[in-house]
Design an enzyme around this catalytic site. Structure first.
Site, PDB file in Angstrom:
ATOM      1  N   THR A   9       0.845  -1.192   0.000  1.00  0.00           N
ATOM      2  CA  THR A   9       0.000   0.000   0.000  1.00  0.00           C
ATOM      3  C   THR A   9       0.886   1.249   0.000  1.00  0.00           C
ATOM      4  O   THR A   9       2.068   1.189   0.303  1.00  0.00           O
ATOM      5  CB  THR A   9      -0.951   0.023   1.205  1.00  0.00           C
ATOM      6  OG1 THR A   9      -0.216   0.288   2.410  1.00  0.00           O
ATOM      7  CG2 THR A   9      -1.706  -1.295   1.349  1.00  0.00           C
ATOM      8  N   GLY A  10       0.278   2.372  -0.360  1.00  0.00           N
ATOM      9  CA  GLY A  10       1.059   3.604  -0.474  1.00  0.00           C
ATOM     10  C   GLY A  10       2.149   3.468  -1.522  1.00  0.00           C
ATOM     11  O   GLY A  10       3.265   3.970  -1.351  1.00  0.00           O
ATOM     12  N   ALA A  11       1.818   2.816  -2.652  1.00  0.00           N
ATOM     13  CA  ALA A  11       2.841   2.430  -3.629  1.00  0.00           C
ATOM     14  C   ALA A  11       2.967   3.380  -4.803  1.00  0.00           C
ATOM     15  O   ALA A  11       3.712   3.093  -5.743  1.00  0.00           O
ATOM     16  CB  ALA A  11       2.546   1.021  -4.138  1.00  0.00           C
ATOM     17  N   SER A 136       7.668   4.387  11.872  1.00  0.00           N
ATOM     18  CA  SER A 136       8.631   5.482  11.842  1.00  0.00           C
ATOM     19  C   SER A 136       9.463   5.445  13.116  1.00  0.00           C
ATOM     20  O   SER A 136       8.967   5.044  14.182  1.00  0.00           O
ATOM     21  CB  SER A 136       7.905   6.834  11.757  1.00  0.00           C
ATOM     22  OG  SER A 136       8.803   7.915  11.975  1.00  0.00           O
ATOM     23  N   TYR A 150       1.363  12.690  14.392  1.00  0.00           N
ATOM     24  CA  TYR A 150       1.943  11.616  13.570  1.00  0.00           C
ATOM     25  C   TYR A 150       2.752  10.680  14.453  1.00  0.00           C
ATOM     26  O   TYR A 150       2.643   9.453  14.351  1.00  0.00           O
ATOM     27  CB  TYR A 150       2.815  12.225  12.477  1.00  0.00           C
ATOM     28  CG  TYR A 150       3.630  11.226  11.684  1.00  0.00           C
ATOM     29  CD1 TYR A 150       3.046  10.491  10.656  1.00  0.00           C
ATOM     30  CD2 TYR A 150       4.985  11.026  11.948  1.00  0.00           C
ATOM     31  CE1 TYR A 150       3.785   9.575   9.924  1.00  0.00           C
ATOM     32  CE2 TYR A 150       5.732  10.118  11.223  1.00  0.00           C
ATOM     33  CZ  TYR A 150       5.132   9.393  10.209  1.00  0.00           C
ATOM     34  OH  TYR A 150       5.870   8.482   9.484  1.00  0.00           O
TER      35      TYR A 150
END
Length: 263
Positions: A9-11, A136, A150
């Protein structure tokens, strides 16, 4: 890597696109998800002859389930699922709005949870599989204060990932669950953050920015040899150790470094 079916995902850009190109070049069949159709299809064209682009809004559970179904329909199975979609924010904690917090949790946590809940039953049925959640460094060491919500969202993702790994370990030893934590990466991520980029760039410190390709190399390594918890930047483990050894001293060093930067 050859022959594996990998959903990412987020590709459509950044780390996700770099992973797609890297794995596709090594013979994997990659299934790429993101909202931006044109960009997604461009990445798919660079990611091997079998690459499949599936435009998907990962914040909608039904679309995530449809992504899984599309991968299984085309390739018969999924071997690896990478929850990589995410978005940052530039807002100190006291200025975070309801909308800010909702978006950070939806994009960075809920979308990954949808992916986990969609694919793990498939892995259980097959008796094997590998889930990778891209988090992260800030989810573990929240030193970039402008990233506030975030950082909080990624900390939540870290916890969910660990919880799932423990739940699966004894009953389903063939299923691997990995957490990958990049540091500063040279992508469009900062420019696309809610609230715009951080003024002056990333906070000062020893962590040098990595390229998306360097992060993709680490992720490829995690697929080849599964590990539970991985930092992509070489200095991250030592920074994390110093942070948890003495949080107050670490934060004081961060404040001093920021104060020394000309404004």
């Amino acid at each position: 890597m050859s022959g594996r079916v990998v959903v990412i995902t987020g590709a459509s850009g950044g780390i996700g696109a770099a992973v797609a190109r890297r794995l596709g070049a090594e013979g994997a069949s990659v299934v790429l998800a993101a909202r931006r159709r044109e960009e997604l299809e461009a990445v798919a064209a660079e990611s091997g002859a079998s690459a499949l682009a599936v435009p998907t809004d990962v914040t909608v559970r039904a679309q995530v389930e449809a992504l899984r179904d599309a991968a299984v329909e085309r390739f018969g199975r999924v071997d690896v699922w990478i929850n990589n979609a995410g978005r940052g924010i530039t807002r100190p904690a006291l200025e975070v709005t309801d909308e800010d917090l909702d978006e950070m949790m939806t994009i960075n946590v809920r979308s990954a949870l949808y992916g986990m809940q969609a694919i793990v039953p498939h892995f259980v049925e097959r008796g094997s599989g590998h889930l990778i959640n891209v988090s992260s460094f800030l989810g573990r060491v929240p030193i970039a204060t402008q990233r506030s919500a975030y950082n909080a969202a990624k900390a939540a993702l870290n916890a969910l990932t660990a919880n799932l790994r423990v739940d699966l370990a004894d009953a389903h030893p063939g299923i691997h669950v990995s957490l990958v934590m990049p540091g500063v990466v040279l992508t469009e991520f900062a420019a696309n953050a809610r609230g715009g980029p951080i003024a002056g760039g990333p906070p000062p410190g020893p962590m040098k920015p990595q390229t998306a390709e360097e992060v993709a190399e680490v992720i490829a390594g995690v697929i080849a040899a599964p590990r539970a918890d991985v930092y992509t930047n070489p200095v991250s483990p030592e920074m994390a150790r110093r942070y948890y050894d003495d949080v107050e001293a670490f934060e004081a060093q961060v404040r001093a470094a920021r104060a020394a930067v000309p404004r």
